[in-house]
Every structure is written in structure tokens, then in C-alpha cells.
Design an enzyme around this catalytic site. Sequence first.
Site, PDB file in Angstrom:
ATOM      1  N   ASN A 112       0.206  -1.302   0.110  1.00  0.00           N
ATOM      2  CA  ASN A 112       0.682  -0.145  -0.276  1.00  0.00           C
ATOM      3  C   ASN A 112       0.870   1.562  -0.065  1.00  0.00           C
ATOM      4  O   ASN A 112       1.623   1.446   0.647  1.00  0.00           O
ATOM      5  CB  ASN A 112      -1.193   0.124   1.441  1.00  0.00           C
ATOM      6  CG  ASN A 112      -2.004   1.508   1.562  1.00  0.00           C
ATOM      7  OD1 ASN A 112      -1.650   2.223   0.903  1.00  0.00           O
ATOM      8  ND2 ASN A 112      -2.116   1.569   2.214  1.00  0.00           N
ATOM      9  N   HIS A 130      -9.535   1.589   4.257  1.00  0.00           N
ATOM     10  CA  HIS A 130      -8.233   1.448   5.057  1.00  0.00           C
ATOM     11  C   HIS A 130      -8.434   2.318   6.360  1.00  0.00           C
ATOM     12  O   HIS A 130      -9.578   3.642   6.129  1.00  0.00           O
ATOM     13  CB  HIS A 130      -7.193   2.330   4.286  1.00  0.00           C
ATOM     14  CG  HIS A 130      -6.168   1.725   4.559  1.00  0.00           C
ATOM     15  ND1 HIS A 130      -5.937   3.497   5.395  1.00  0.00           N
ATOM     16  CD2 HIS A 130      -5.379   1.182   4.695  1.00  0.00           C
ATOM     17  CE1 HIS A 130      -4.461   2.797   5.961  1.00  0.00           C
ATOM     18  NE2 HIS A 130      -3.805   1.746   5.755  1.00  0.00           N
ATOM     19  N   LYS A 146       0.531   4.052  -0.679  1.00  0.00           N
ATOM     20  CA  LYS A 146      -0.937   5.807   0.419  1.00  0.00           C
ATOM     21  C   LYS A 146      -0.377   6.505  -0.869  1.00  0.00           C
ATOM     22  O   LYS A 146      -0.349   6.009  -2.613  1.00  0.00           O
ATOM     23  CB  LYS A 146       0.256   5.324   2.049  1.00  0.00           C
ATOM     24  CG  LYS A 146       0.078   4.452   2.896  1.00  0.00           C
ATOM     25  CD  LYS A 146      -0.048   4.575   3.872  1.00  0.00           C
ATOM     26  CE  LYS A 146      -0.330   2.939   4.951  1.00  0.00           C
ATOM     27  NZ  LYS A 146      -0.157   3.324   5.627  1.00  0.00           N
ATOM     28  N   SER A 163       2.787  -1.813  10.127  1.00  0.00           N
ATOM     29  CA  SER A 163       4.683  -2.061  10.385  1.00  0.00           C
ATOM     30  C   SER A 163       4.863  -3.669  10.471  1.00  0.00           C
ATOM     31  O   SER A 163       6.082  -3.698  11.010  1.00  0.00           O
ATOM     32  CB  SER A 163       4.794  -1.519  11.632  1.00  0.00           C
ATOM     33  OG  SER A 163       4.200  -0.027  12.457  1.00  0.00           O
ATOM     34  N   GLU A 200      -7.289   4.991   7.391  1.00  0.00           N
ATOM     35  CA  GLU A 200      -6.924   6.901   7.155  1.00  0.00           C
ATOM     36  C   GLU A 200      -8.394   7.231   6.851  1.00  0.00           C
ATOM     37  O   GLU A 200      -8.052   7.901   6.169  1.00  0.00           O
ATOM     38  CB  GLU A 200      -5.305   6.585   6.106  1.00  0.00           C
ATOM     39  CG  GLU A 200      -4.239   6.377   7.188  1.00  0.00           C
ATOM     40  CD  GLU A 200      -3.262   5.438   6.235  1.00  0.00           C
ATOM     41  OE1 GLU A 200      -2.901   5.439   5.404  1.00  0.00           O
ATOM     42  OE2 GLU A 200      -2.576   5.041   7.394  1.00  0.00           O
ATOM     43  N   GLU A 212      -5.685  -4.762  10.066  1.00  0.00           N
ATOM     44  CA  GLU A 212      -5.149  -3.375  10.541  1.00  0.00           C
ATOM     45  C   GLU A 212      -5.001  -2.626  11.789  1.00  0.00           C
ATOM     46  O   GLU A 212      -5.955  -2.003  12.016  1.00  0.00           O
ATOM     47  CB  GLU A 212      -4.967  -2.406   9.316  1.00  0.00           C
ATOM     48  CG  GLU A 212      -4.810  -3.267   7.766  1.00  0.00           C
ATOM     49  CD  GLU A 212      -3.437  -1.901   7.206  1.00  0.00           C
ATOM     50  OE1 GLU A 212      -2.730  -2.728   7.367  1.00  0.00           O
ATOM     51  OE2 GLU A 212      -3.870  -0.714   7.185  1.00  0.00           O
ATOM     52  N   GLY A 270       2.163   3.036  10.420  1.00  0.00           N
ATOM     53  CA  GLY A 270       3.252   3.496  10.787  1.00  0.00           C
ATOM     54  C   GLY A 270       3.639   3.886  11.668  1.00  0.00           C
ATOM     55  O   GLY A 270       4.839   5.266  12.292  1.00  0.00           O
TER      56      GLY A 270
HETATM   57  P1  PGA Z   1       2.577   0.443   7.622  1.00  0.00           P
HETATM   58  O1  PGA Z   1       1.163   0.696   7.086  1.00  0.00           O
HETATM   59  O2  PGA Z   1       3.369  -1.385   7.079  1.00  0.00           O
HETATM   60  O3  PGA Z   1       3.155   1.709   7.171  1.00  0.00           O
HETATM   61  O4  PGA Z   1       2.345   0.184   9.112  1.00  0.00           O
HETATM   62  C1  PGA Z   1       0.358  -0.808   6.283  1.00  0.00           C
HETATM   63  C2  PGA Z   1      -0.792  -0.270   6.013  1.00  0.00           C
HETATM   64  O5  PGA Z   1      -1.547   1.225   6.591  1.00  0.00           O
HETATM   65  O6  PGA Z   1      -1.651  -0.687   5.104  1.00  0.00           O
END
Ligand code: PGA
Length: 253
Positions: free
Chosen positions: A9, A98, A11, A216, A100, A170, A176
Site C-alpha cells: 500500500n 482503510h 499510500k 508495521s 486512514e 490492521e 506507521g
Molecule cells: P504500515 O502501513 O506498514 O506503514 O504500518 C500499513 C497500512 O496502512 O496498510
Amino acid sequence: MRKKIVAGNWKMNTLVSQGKALAEELNAFMKTYDMPANKTVIIGTPFTHLSTCVAAVDTKKIHVAAQNCSQFEKGAYTGEVAANMIKDLGVEYTIIGHSERRQYFGDTDEVIATKLDQCYANGLSPILCCGEKLEEREAGKHFEVIESQLRNALKNVSPENFKNTIVAYEPVWAIGTGKTATPEQAEEIHAFIRGLIAKLYNAQIADDTTILYGGSVNAGNAANLFAQPDIDGGLVGGASLKANDFISIIKAI
Ligand code: PGA
């Protein structure tokens, strides 16, 4: 048979030229890598990068995903991108729900359900995300939150459509932040999600569903997470932007 998947992903990162270079690097690796038939690699790129990335890779070996789609079919929705426009580019998947999007763009469970409808109607396979916030976990509400997110999203989803769905767990506190859920913490939720799918559909469908862990995931922790019986791969943010890290994660599956 249940598929194992590593999905990146990206982003809102990289310019098109940078995304193309990353896709090409991954493609060069996949060309020489003997990937078993039940394992799949996906890259989730910004809308602006989709065509370029579809053209840059062998789409039998690297599948391309969008990160969202509109809940509407077409028409006067300025700034939106419809599921059939995404599909038309040769894209096969899209991330839906997601955290976000839930946090910053008003993707409620109801909106997510309509986006799923658009995916199914247009032949896109959704990667449906769920996950609890830190305060929800601390209050011991994580199972309840996951159950409610999935029940609401899947309320009107038929078994036939659900079979085209990938689920991603998630935990918001792990995205993140560098704070990965332990393999045991993640497995506990994944097993719970599989049990819920068995209740909503049936045991066979639950057994066939790919459930990804995200939050992460990196080259160092992927193998231990993927070793859990109900963790069928990862949805990878930060570490999917570095070809070498993402390749290590692909090898870990
Ligand atoms: P990350 O993000 O691996 O940077 O923690 C995962 C995601 O949001 O899909």
C-alpha cells in the site's frame, strides 16, 4: 484454496516516475523468482500511477490495486474515481475501508458497504480493511469493533461476491508507528475473523478466505507473522516503498 498474498500500500507516496521505477524493480525480481501458484503479489498505487504500473509489470506476476474507489457508479461527483474506470485500466483489486480513509475522509461502514457493491458490480476484488484504535484495544473492545465493522460492511454481500474479497486486519495503533502486533495478538484476531466469516457465510468459505495482517510489517517481522495459521500474508505500507524490503517480505510468504 486459500491464497497467500503480499500487498503493498504505497499510500500517497512517490511521483509517477518513482513509482514506475519501483514497479520495474519488483518486476525484474519476480521474473526470476519461482512463486508458487497459490501466492500473489499486489502493489497498491495512487490513482495517477495505475496505468503506468500496469504497463510496467507482468500482470500475471504482479497484480495492481487502487487504494479506494467511489461509492457512486458515475456522474456529477467531482474528483471521484469510479470502480469501472479503475477496472478499465487493467487493475484487479482495490483497498476499501482503510483506517486512514475512515479517519480523514468519512468512510463510514455504510459508505464502505456501497464501495464494496461498486467493486463487485465492476469485477474489482476488494481488500476490505478493519481494525481497532488504541483506546478501543485498551478498553478491551477490539473483538467487538472488528465484528461490528465486518458485519456492517458485509451485511448485503452475497457468498458469491464475498468469495472475491480479501480481508485485512490492521490495528490502527500499529499503522506507521513501528509498533507491530505480536504474532500471537494478530493470530488471535485473525482466528476470530475467520470464525465470524464462518458464521456469516460458512466454514468452507471462511477456510478459503485470505486474511492479511497490516501494521508495521517489515522485512524483520514478516516471517513470524506469516507463520501463524490464520495469517495469510500482509498489507504493507512503509516497507512496500523500498524494493529490497518488499522483496524480503515476498520471500517470507
Ligand atoms: P504500515 O502501513 O506498514 O506503514 O504500518 C500499513 C497500512 O496502512 O496498510
